[in-house]
Design a protein around this motif. Structure first.
Motif, PDB file in Angstrom:
ATOM      1  N   ILE A 194       3.055  -1.116   3.897  1.00 37.80           N
ATOM      2  CA  ILE A 194       2.375  -0.625   2.695  1.00 37.80           C
ATOM      3  C   ILE A 194       1.142  -1.472   2.412  1.00 37.80           C
ATOM      4  CG2 ILE A 194       2.591  -0.251   0.205  1.00 37.80           C
ATOM      5  CD1 ILE A 194       5.564   0.316   0.674  1.00 37.80           C
ATOM      6  N   GLY A 195       1.264  -2.765   2.644  1.00 39.80           N
ATOM      7  CA  GLY A 195       0.112  -3.641   2.460  1.00 39.80           C
ATOM      8  C   GLY A 195      -1.048  -3.237   3.348  1.00 39.80           C
ATOM      9  N   GLU A 196      -0.758  -2.800   4.580  1.00 37.08           N
ATOM     10  CA  GLU A 196      -1.836  -2.367   5.469  1.00 37.08           C
ATOM     11  C   GLU A 196      -2.443  -1.049   5.004  1.00 37.08           C
ATOM     12  OE1 GLU A 196      -0.969  -4.406   9.783  1.00 37.08           O
ATOM     13  OE2 GLU A 196      -0.178  -2.383   9.444  1.00 37.08           O
ATOM     14  N   GLU A 197      -1.620  -0.163   4.468  1.00 37.52           N
ATOM     15  CA  GLU A 197      -2.160   1.075   3.883  1.00 37.52           C
ATOM     16  C   GLU A 197      -3.152   0.749   2.778  1.00 37.52           C
ATOM     17  OE1 GLU A 197      -0.919   4.279   0.491  1.00 37.52           O
ATOM     18  OE2 GLU A 197       0.708   3.294   1.577  1.00 37.52           O
ATOM     19  N   HIS A 198      -2.735  -0.135   1.860  1.00 36.34           N
ATOM     20  CA  HIS A 198      -3.600  -0.502   0.740  1.00 36.34           C
ATOM     21  C   HIS A 198      -4.861  -1.207   1.226  1.00 36.34           C
ATOM     22  CE1 HIS A 198      -0.149  -0.427  -2.469  1.00 36.34           C
ATOM     23  NE2 HIS A 198      -0.254   0.695  -1.789  1.00 36.34           N
ATOM     24  N   ALA A 199      -4.696  -2.116   2.165  1.00 37.61           N
ATOM     25  CA  ALA A 199      -5.847  -2.885   2.645  1.00 37.61           C
ATOM     26  C   ALA A 199      -6.875  -1.970   3.302  1.00 37.61           C
ATOM     27  CB  ALA A 199      -5.384  -3.965   3.617  1.00 37.61           C
ATOM     28  N   PHE A 200      -6.417  -0.981   4.051  1.00 36.76           N
ATOM     29  CA  PHE A 200      -7.340  -0.057   4.707  1.00 36.76           C
ATOM     30  C   PHE A 200      -8.107   0.761   3.680  1.00 36.76           C
ATOM     31  CE2 PHE A 200      -7.815   3.917   7.522  1.00 36.76           C
ATOM     32  CZ  PHE A 200      -9.027   3.477   8.027  1.00 36.76           C
ATOM     33  N   ALA A 201      -7.387   1.304   2.687  1.00 38.61           N
ATOM     34  CA  ALA A 201      -8.060   2.081   1.643  1.00 38.61           C
ATOM     35  C   ALA A 201      -9.056   1.219   0.875  1.00 38.61           C
ATOM     36  CB  ALA A 201      -7.031   2.680   0.688  1.00 38.61           C
ATOM     37  N   LEU A 202      -8.690  -0.009   0.586  1.00 41.14           N
ATOM     38  CA  LEU A 202      -9.591  -0.901  -0.146  1.00 41.14           C
ATOM     39  C   LEU A 202     -10.795  -1.295   0.715  1.00 41.14           C
ATOM     40  CD1 LEU A 202      -6.867  -3.077  -1.876  1.00 41.14           C
ATOM     41  CD2 LEU A 202      -8.576  -1.684  -3.059  1.00 41.14           C
ATOM     42  N   PHE A 235      -3.941  -1.912  13.117  1.00 39.39           N
ATOM     43  CA  PHE A 235      -2.713  -2.043  12.343  1.00 39.39           C
ATOM     44  C   PHE A 235      -1.687  -2.819  13.163  1.00 39.39           C
ATOM     45  CE2 PHE A 235      -3.741   2.187  10.117  1.00 39.39           C
ATOM     46  CZ  PHE A 235      -4.208   1.545   8.977  1.00 39.39           C
ATOM     47  N   ALA A 236      -0.909  -3.629  12.469  1.00 33.50           N
ATOM     48  CA  ALA A 236       0.198  -4.339  13.121  1.00 33.50           C
ATOM     49  C   ALA A 236       1.552  -3.769  12.708  1.00 33.50           C
ATOM     50  CB  ALA A 236       0.142  -5.829  12.785  1.00 33.50           C
ATOM     51  N   ASN A 237       1.596  -3.074  11.572  1.00 29.43           N
ATOM     52  CA  ASN A 237       2.876  -2.653  11.014  1.00 29.43           C
ATOM     53  C   ASN A 237       2.985  -1.159  10.726  1.00 29.43           C
ATOM     54  OD1 ASN A 237       4.159  -5.453  10.383  1.00 29.43           O
ATOM     55  ND2 ASN A 237       2.092  -5.584   9.538  1.00 29.43           N
ATOM     56  N   ARG A 238       1.914  -0.408  10.951  1.00 30.22           N
ATOM     57  CA  ARG A 238       1.958   1.035  10.731  1.00 30.22           C
ATOM     58  C   ARG A 238       2.408   1.761  11.997  1.00 30.22           C
ATOM     59  NH1 ARG A 238       1.743   2.229   5.450  1.00 30.22           N
ATOM     60  NH2 ARG A 238       1.286   4.347   6.096  1.00 30.22           N
ATOM     61  N   PHE A 260     -11.396  11.436  -0.609  1.00 25.17           N
ATOM     62  CA  PHE A 260     -10.194  11.393   0.225  1.00 25.17           C
ATOM     63  C   PHE A 260      -9.092  10.626  -0.493  1.00 25.17           C
ATOM     64  CE2 PHE A 260     -13.410  12.719   3.036  1.00 25.17           C
ATOM     65  CZ  PHE A 260     -12.827  13.265   4.172  1.00 25.17           C
ATOM     66  N   VAL A 261      -7.910  11.233  -0.556  1.00 25.64           N
ATOM     67  CA  VAL A 261      -6.776  10.636  -1.255  1.00 25.64           C
ATOM     68  C   VAL A 261      -5.579  10.549  -0.305  1.00 25.64           C
ATOM     69  CG1 VAL A 261      -7.586  11.567  -3.455  1.00 25.64           C
ATOM     70  CG2 VAL A 261      -5.885  12.846  -2.139  1.00 25.64           C
ATOM     71  N   ASP A 262      -4.549   9.834  -0.755  1.00 26.30           N
ATOM     72  CA  ASP A 262      -3.226   9.786  -0.125  1.00 26.30           C
ATOM     73  C   ASP A 262      -3.274   9.261   1.309  1.00 26.30           C
ATOM     74  OD1 ASP A 262      -0.564   9.932   0.410  1.00 26.30           O
ATOM     75  OD2 ASP A 262      -0.405  12.119   0.278  1.00 26.30           O
ATOM     76  N   PHE A 263      -3.339   7.955   1.434  1.00 24.21           N
ATOM     77  CA  PHE A 263      -3.301   7.304   2.742  1.00 24.21           C
ATOM     78  C   PHE A 263      -1.871   6.910   3.128  1.00 24.21           C
ATOM     79  CE2 PHE A 263      -7.731   7.242   1.936  1.00 24.21           C
ATOM     80  CZ  PHE A 263      -8.375   7.060   3.157  1.00 24.21           C
ATOM     81  N   ASP A 264      -0.883   7.588   2.573  1.00 22.76           N
ATOM     82  CA  ASP A 264       0.512   7.245   2.829  1.00 22.76           C
ATOM     83  C   ASP A 264       0.879   7.390   4.301  1.00 22.76           C
ATOM     84  OD1 ASP A 264       3.074   6.507   1.442  1.00 22.76           O
ATOM     85  OD2 ASP A 264       3.763   8.337   2.427  1.00 22.76           O
ATOM     86  N   ASP A 265       0.219   8.299   5.015  1.00 17.69           N
ATOM     87  CA  ASP A 265       0.503   8.506   6.433  1.00 17.69           C
ATOM     88  C   ASP A 265      -0.553   7.897   7.335  1.00 17.69           C
ATOM     89  OD1 ASP A 265       2.982  10.025   6.526  1.00 17.69           O
ATOM     90  OD2 ASP A 265       1.871  11.600   5.496  1.00 17.69           O
ATOM     91  N   THR A 266      -1.340   6.959   6.822  1.00 19.91           N
ATOM     92  CA  THR A 266      -2.319   6.316   7.688  1.00 19.91           C
ATOM     93  C   THR A 266      -1.604   5.611   8.831  1.00 19.91           C
ATOM     94  OG1 THR A 266      -4.226   4.834   7.764  1.00 19.91           O
ATOM     95  CG2 THR A 266      -2.414   4.138   6.363  1.00 19.91           C
ATOM     96  N   LEU A 267      -2.142   5.767  10.032  1.00 19.00           N
ATOM     97  CA  LEU A 267      -1.519   5.209  11.222  1.00 19.00           C
ATOM     98  C   LEU A 267      -2.559   5.042  12.310  1.00 19.00           C
ATOM     99  CD1 LEU A 267      -1.646   8.176  12.461  1.00 19.00           C
ATOM    100  CD2 LEU A 267       0.786   8.320  11.995  1.00 19.00           C
ATOM    101  N   THR A 268      -2.109   4.691  13.481  1.00 18.41           N
ATOM    102  CA  THR A 268      -2.986   4.569  14.634  1.00 18.41           C
ATOM    103  C   THR A 268      -2.917   5.859  15.430  1.00 18.41           C
ATOM    104  OG1 THR A 268      -2.660   2.171  14.736  1.00 18.41           O
ATOM    105  CG2 THR A 268      -3.438   3.270  16.740  1.00 18.41           C
TER     106      THR A 268
END
Length: 325
Positions: free
Chosen positions: A65-73, A139-142, A216-224
């Protein structure tokens, strides 16, 4: 993990969670359309409403989740039009009585008109900028979108858990095996394309169009994954994709070169979405929100439709990719 992870998430607990961050809610709680997580519009005294997103327990680690937030930020800091989480007390991920949640600014808008060239070139420019940033780190954790995670695993789950009507099971299994082979062949034709950080679920419902621009909204499924995963859902029907893709890439390539070999992956990604989507509903069936939202899911007619879609995808995977040039 509980089969009903949100059973105790009543309005009082939601408001107490928000107020635990030092905010003063005005008592208004409105549930927004979301199934995987629980999302609410929260009225704030002497301020604009906020959106509170409560994460499904057990789906993502805190680090993911931290990586999701960091990417959006990171995207927001580069002036991209994205909705990123708000920080309170130095962090954007919060906990309250066993629930993890994040707060977002409330934004309005409507789905973009995807038949218009100006709209698609605009969205292409944004995605080109997004992917130029996305390939700058990893990403390391997505998750990674691929045939194993979004194809093989969903097929095995649906078969092992007995979701297919007995009369359709052998046909489903035969088609699934053929699709997996056809997707691997398409990936071989594409070759070693680059994988990068992407939005991951870039359908029109995750873009708010307002004042001539897309948010663009909802990065919940952000991945590689491959860049084309964020493009194909905006290009419309398979048989009519060439022109919309041309318009998307017209904007995209102002900021990042698009590897044309990825066009071989469009039907791979479409097939993976079909298989993954059905397994997702099946995995969440014990959550009361899912039978209420998808009452047709257990009906034989639904699975007959899925098999028809699989047959169509098997044929599409044999065809040349669209030519946007």
């Amino acid at each position: 993990m509980s089969d009903t992870p949100y059973a105790d998430l009543d309005p009082d607990r939601i408001l107490h969670a928000v107020e635990s961050l030092g905010l003063r809610a005005d008592g208004r709680v409105l549930a927004l359309n979301s199934y995987e997580n629980r999302v609410y519009r929260i009225g704030i005294e002497e301020g604009l409403p906020l959106v509170a997103k409560f994460y499904r327990p057990g789906r993502w680690t805190d680090a993911a989740i931290g990586e999701e937030h960091a990417f959006a930020l990171e995207l927001q800091a580069a002036d991209l039009p994205v909705v990123a989480p708000l920080a309170h007390g130095g962090t954007s991920l919060h906990g309250f009585e066993g629930h993890r949640f994040a707060l977002y600014p409330m934004r309005g808008g409507h789905a973009p008109e995807l038949g218009e060239r100006e709209v698609l070139t605009h969205l292409g420019r944004t995605l080109g900028r997004m992917h130029a940033i996305g390939e700058g780190a990893a990403f390391a954790n997505r998750g990674v979108i691929g045939i194993e995670s979004h194809g093989e695993e969903p097929v095995h789950f649906l078969l092992e858990e007995g979701w297919l009507p007995p009369a359709l099971e052998s046909n489903f299994e035969r088609l699934a095996e053929a699709l997996l082979d056809a997707m691997e062949a398409a990936e071989d034709r594409a070759g070693d394309v680059r994988r990068l950080r992407i939005h991951g679920d870039c359908h029109p419902g995750n873009i708010l169009w307002r004042e001539g621009a897309g948010l663009f909204v909802d990065f919940d499924d952000t991945l590689t994954g491959p860049a084309v995963q964020d493009l194909w859902m905006l290009a419309g029907r398979r048989e009519d994709m060439a022109r919309p893709l041309r318009w998307l890439l017209e904007g995209y390539e102002q900021f990042r070169r698009f590897d044309r070999r990825e066009l071989h992956l469009i039907e791979v990604q479409r097939t993976l979405r079909l298989l993954h989507y059905n397994a997702w509903i099946a995995r969440r069936w014990h959550d009361p929100a899912f039978p209420a939202a998808f009452p047709w899911f257990q009906e034989p007619r639904h699975w007959e439709t899925v098999i028809t879609q699989m047959q169509e995808q098997l044929a599409a995977l044999q065809e040349p990719p669209p030519d946007p040039d």
